[in-house]
Scaffold this motif. Sequence first.
Motif, PDB file in Angstrom:
ATOM      1  N   LEU A  95       0.828  -1.204   0.000  1.00 57.59           N
ATOM      2  CA  LEU A  95       0.000   0.000   0.000  1.00 57.59           C
ATOM      3  C   LEU A  95       0.868   1.262   0.000  1.00 57.59           C
ATOM      4  N   MET A  96       1.991   1.219   0.718  1.00 58.04           N
ATOM      5  CA  MET A  96       2.898   2.360   0.718  1.00 58.04           C
ATOM      6  C   MET A  96       3.499   2.571  -0.668  1.00 58.04           C
ATOM      7  N   TRP A 293      11.841  -3.642  13.900  1.00 49.97           N
ATOM      8  CA  TRP A 293      10.746  -4.577  14.150  1.00 49.97           C
ATOM      9  C   TRP A 293      10.012  -4.958  12.872  1.00 49.97           C
ATOM     10  N   GLY A 294      10.212  -4.196  11.823  1.00 52.69           N
ATOM     11  CA  GLY A 294       9.524  -4.465  10.569  1.00 52.69           C
ATOM     12  C   GLY A 294       8.544  -3.361  10.226  1.00 52.69           C
ATOM     13  N   TYR A 295       8.393  -3.090   8.938  1.00 54.27           N
ATOM     14  CA  TYR A 295       7.544  -1.991   8.490  1.00 54.27           C
ATOM     15  C   TYR A 295       6.090  -2.219   8.917  1.00 54.27           C
ATOM     16  N   GLY A 296       5.547  -1.284   9.686  1.00 56.42           N
ATOM     17  CA  GLY A 296       4.157  -1.357  10.123  1.00 56.42           C
ATOM     18  C   GLY A 296       3.846  -2.512  11.035  1.00 56.42           C
ATOM     19  N   ALA A 324       8.594  10.899  13.496  1.00 56.06           N
ATOM     20  CA  ALA A 324       8.886  10.093  12.312  1.00 56.06           C
ATOM     21  C   ALA A 324      10.285   9.488  12.353  1.00 56.06           C
ATOM     22  N   TYR A 325      11.239  10.204  12.941  1.00 50.58           N
ATOM     23  CA  TYR A 325      12.608   9.697  12.980  1.00 50.58           C
ATOM     24  C   TYR A 325      12.708   8.503  13.934  1.00 50.58           C
ATOM     25  N   LEU A 326      12.023   8.581  15.075  1.00 46.94           N
ATOM     26  CA  LEU A 326      11.999   7.445  15.991  1.00 46.94           C
ATOM     27  C   LEU A 326      11.280   6.255  15.365  1.00 46.94           C
ATOM     28  N   ASN A 387       4.255   6.490   5.696  1.00 46.44           N
ATOM     29  CA  ASN A 387       2.876   6.266   6.126  1.00 46.44           C
ATOM     30  C   ASN A 387       1.948   6.681   4.994  1.00 46.44           C
ATOM     31  N   GLY A 388       1.577   5.715   4.160  1.00 44.74           N
ATOM     32  CA  GLY A 388       0.762   6.016   2.994  1.00 44.74           C
ATOM     33  C   GLY A 388      -0.620   6.512   3.317  1.00 44.74           C
TER      34      GLY A 388
END
Length: 413
Positions: A95-96, A293-296, A324-326, A387-388
């Motif tokens: 989706l992103m 941890w993995g995207y999303g 956003a950086y964290l 974050n789409g």
Amino acid sequence: MRVLLNGTVLVVLWNHLWFHDLANRSTLAASEDGSGLTQVIFLGLGAAMAAALWRLGPARLRPLATWPLLLCAGWLGTTVLLSIEPSLSIRRAVLMAIALMLSAGVLIVARSPRQFAMTLAGSALVILVASYLAVALVPDLAIHSSFDLNSDPSHPGLWRGIFPHKNEAGAAMVILIICGLYVRATASRFLGWAIVLLAVGFLVASGSKTALLVTPVILAVTALCRVFRGNLARTSLLLGPVVAFSVVSIGSVVVPAIQEKLGALMTDATFTGRNEIWEFAIDNIFIRPFRGWGYGAFWMTERTMYAGSEQLTWVNTANHAHNAYLDTALTMGFPGLAFTLVAFMLMPLRDLQATAGGRDLDPTTLLFVRLWFLGLVSASFETVLYNGNNATCCMFMMAVFGLRLRTAYRPAA
């Protein structure tokens, strides 16, 4: 056809799920399954945009294939495969990727700056008129109330319009103010000022602190970039506030001395409780510092919300780290954060210098600079990268792509 496609894409990128019922208890549950409607909308629009780009020629996207962007995409793909929830990360990464294609495609599909401006104007008026009508006709779905679950005591009475939260409404209004100024300079003064005034009124009514804080900063700094045209001056003007906001936000958690000074200067040195979320995020970053941890695959998952720990607090139910950086380091590790800073902070700055170094900023370049700067500044207090579903993220990526394309193609008159 170009205006219809781009207009639909812009409305969807700004807000594709209208009228959230915040009193619905389902909003408290983990959201690993995602929204079926979101998937259908993005897949359908993605197919339409892919067909348009194929007809116009995919080679027009070639300038975007830079090493920093490719490295960033490659590392994101690697962390998706190494995610603690691979299937969840893959679905959200798809989706992103579609959102990124839509953001880039709008720039390719638009025939001219004027057509682009008029499309922005039409899309902005759809959002603004719908939001004002929602407040007037269905206030229970458009204004925060004490019945909202997980509601802050200060939220009741604040406007959110067709958006799910007043912060998202505020962020969208900042984008519309920037777009309105572009419409004024490129296509129509009347439409441009109308969009600006309507967006400012809704922004004030939303009470979004971050949006109200960054709006004057963005307009002032980008105005100074038109006065001071040297590369060093523009670099200092654009990166200085980003560094300052990062020091104030994350520094208040990492460095006790900064927290003490902020406590003496500010009435809310915790940034409305964000410091607890930042501490929780930092602790978890160092658990998986390299691959993340993995995207999303961290926030709003069962592992985070219902973990078998005695230290569970309201922080475990947060949607994101409010930084956003964290969040980038949390999901992609420190290598992903490094690639992100190079690809989305340093390279756009270099593209700006290559396009307008020593010269005034034309309206289209100024639009991209404002949207890019908005993303960088907002990233210190909200998760607006990767974050789409976030309007600021999509417009930020559009600005990054736009600045890159400006180095490859001569600006149209």
